[in-house]
Design a protein around this motif. Sequence first.
Motif, short mmCIF file in Angstrom:
data_model
loop_
_atom_site.label_atom_id
_atom_site.label_comp_id
_atom_site.label_asym_id
_atom_site.label_seq_id
_atom_site.Cartn_x
_atom_site.Cartn_y
_atom_site.Cartn_z
N LYS A 1 3.82 1.55 -1.32
CA LYS A 1 4.37 1.74 -2.67
C LYS A 1 3.30 2.33 -3.60
O LYS A 1 3.58 3.25 -4.38
CB LYS A 1 4.86 0.41 -3.22
CG LYS A 1 6.12 -0.11 -2.54
CD LYS A 1 6.56 -1.41 -3.17
CE LYS A 1 7.84 -1.94 -2.50
NZ LYS A 1 8.28 -3.23 -3.10
N GLU A 2 2.06 1.79 -3.51
CA GLU A 2 0.99 2.31 -4.36
C GLU A 2 0.70 3.77 -4.04
O GLU A 2 0.46 4.59 -4.93
CB GLU A 2 -0.28 1.46 -4.18
CG GLU A 2 -0.13 0.02 -4.64
CD GLU A 2 0.11 -0.09 -6.14
OE1 GLU A 2 -0.34 0.81 -6.87
OE2 GLU A 2 0.75 -1.08 -6.56
N THR A 3 0.72 4.08 -2.75
CA THR A 3 0.49 5.48 -2.35
C THR A 3 1.58 6.38 -2.89
O THR A 3 1.31 7.50 -3.35
CB THR A 3 0.43 5.57 -0.82
OG1 THR A 3 -0.58 4.69 -0.33
CG2 THR A 3 0.12 6.99 -0.39
N SER A 4 2.81 5.90 -2.85
CA SER A 4 3.93 6.70 -3.38
C SER A 4 3.75 6.94 -4.88
O SER A 4 3.96 8.05 -5.37
CB SER A 4 5.24 5.98 -3.10
OG SER A 4 6.33 6.71 -3.63
N LEU A 5 3.32 5.89 -5.62
CA LEU A 5 3.08 6.06 -7.05
C LEU A 5 1.95 7.05 -7.31
O LEU A 5 2.02 7.89 -8.22
CB LEU A 5 2.77 4.71 -7.68
CG LEU A 5 3.93 3.69 -7.74
CD1 LEU A 5 3.43 2.34 -8.26
CD2 LEU A 5 5.05 4.21 -8.62
N SER A 6 0.88 6.93 -6.50
CA SER A 6 -0.26 7.84 -6.68
C SER A 6 0.16 9.28 -6.43
O SER A 6 -0.22 10.19 -7.18
CB SER A 6 -1.39 7.45 -5.73
OG SER A 6 -1.84 6.13 -5.98
N VAL A 7 0.96 9.50 -5.39
CA VAL A 7 1.44 10.85 -5.09
C VAL A 7 2.33 11.36 -6.22
O VAL A 7 2.26 12.53 -6.62
CB VAL A 7 2.19 10.86 -3.75
CG1 VAL A 7 2.87 12.20 -3.52
CG2 VAL A 7 1.24 10.57 -2.60
N SER A 8 3.17 10.47 -6.78
CA SER A 8 4.02 10.88 -7.90
C SER A 8 3.18 11.27 -9.10
O SER A 8 3.44 12.29 -9.75
CB SER A 8 4.97 9.73 -8.24
OG SER A 8 5.78 10.07 -9.35
N ASN A 9 2.15 10.45 -9.41
CA ASN A 9 1.28 10.80 -10.54
C ASN A 9 0.53 12.10 -10.29
O ASN A 9 0.34 12.91 -11.21
CB ASN A 9 0.29 9.66 -10.78
CG ASN A 9 0.97 8.39 -11.27
OD1 ASN A 9 2.01 8.46 -11.94
ND2 ASN A 9 0.44 7.24 -10.92
N LEU A 10 0.11 12.30 -9.06
CA LEU A 10 -0.59 13.54 -8.73
C LEU A 10 0.34 14.74 -8.90
O LEU A 10 -0.09 15.80 -9.40
CB LEU A 10 -1.11 13.47 -7.30
CG LEU A 10 -1.92 14.67 -6.79
CD1 LEU A 10 -3.16 14.87 -7.63
CD2 LEU A 10 -2.29 14.46 -5.33
N ASN A 11 1.60 14.58 -8.50
CA ASN A 11 2.56 15.68 -8.70
C ASN A 11 2.76 15.97 -10.18
O ASN A 11 2.85 17.13 -10.59
CB ASN A 11 3.89 15.33 -8.05
CG ASN A 11 3.82 15.35 -6.53
OD1 ASN A 11 3.05 16.11 -5.97
ND2 ASN A 11 4.62 14.53 -5.88
N SER B 1 0.83 -1.21 0.00
CA SER B 1 0.00 0.00 0.00
C SER B 1 0.86 1.26 0.00
O SER B 1 0.54 2.25 -0.66
CB SER B 1 -0.92 -0.01 1.22
OG SER B 1 -1.77 -1.14 1.20
#
Length: 325
Positions: A198-208, A196
């Motif tokens: 890792k997925e959150t980190s990816l989501s934050v990166s995509n949001l940025n 979770s």
Amino acid sequence: MEKTTSQKIKLGLFVIIGLMVFILAIYFIGDKQKMFGKTTHLETVFNNVNGLQIGNNVRYSGVNVGTVRGIEMINDTNIKVDMIIDKNIFKHIKKDAVATIGSDGLVGSMIINIIPGKGLKPNVEPGDVIHSQDRIRTDDILNTLSKTNQNAAILTENLLKITNDINQGKGTVGLLISDIEMARDLKQTLHYLKISGKETSLSVSNLNKLITSLDNKKNVIGVLKDTAVAAKIKNIIFNLNQSSTEIDKVIGNLNKTVLNIKDGKGAINYLSNDPNLVQNIDSTMININEASKRLNENLEALKHNFLFRGYFKKQEKAKLKEQKK
């Protein structure tokens, strides 16, 4: 028995040497005690002198600069100590200096240490009283150590209870250690939490990335952020507001016209509101249609009449010529 001359000389030399040694000893002791130099007095007040005696050394920054010349009890809480300090040292001692009582080594005699101040105050004057800082007594240290030992004993007892409970499998930690299934579940939960994260980190990166792309003028929000486009949109909205105002005026005029038609006395009002007039108009139109049919029949009859037959034939020939042209 009379003494010989050599014995008298030896006795004289012994007395002279003894006096010289005595004088030198007094000089060195006096010099050490600052008895023969230029000295002046400096005072301080302690709550407890901790075994300090007259004649003990006074040190400034680790250097012997004087001796204790008097100890006077002022009251039950204050004891004044009079110190003789080398006059040459006075230019280095500031009024914010602090006097403390310490020992000369581990088992040495008590001494007074003068700690230099911050150097912002003026120099001390003869007879000034400087601040003091009481030394922690041995009894206080022993009392503190006694309380510390008691607290350590209580902590040790509590730790023994906790470790016994853990060994017996009581509490959360005991279950984690003794229960294998719970340990597996916890391990699996941590694994899912890691995924979770890792997925959150990816989501934050995509949001940025998405937020960064909003500044691009090729997309809608980027266009809206352009000042020129914003000015054009503002003009369009202003024109729309003006157009809506004009449309409201036109609608108002139409409403007035409809009301005039409905409430007025013109032909349109009669056509819309008088059913008899409408019936008359219908009957008139019917009569006109019948009259036009009869007129067409009369024209057909005239075509076949021998008097007008030639005229109509000429008209048809002329139409045919025009069509051919």
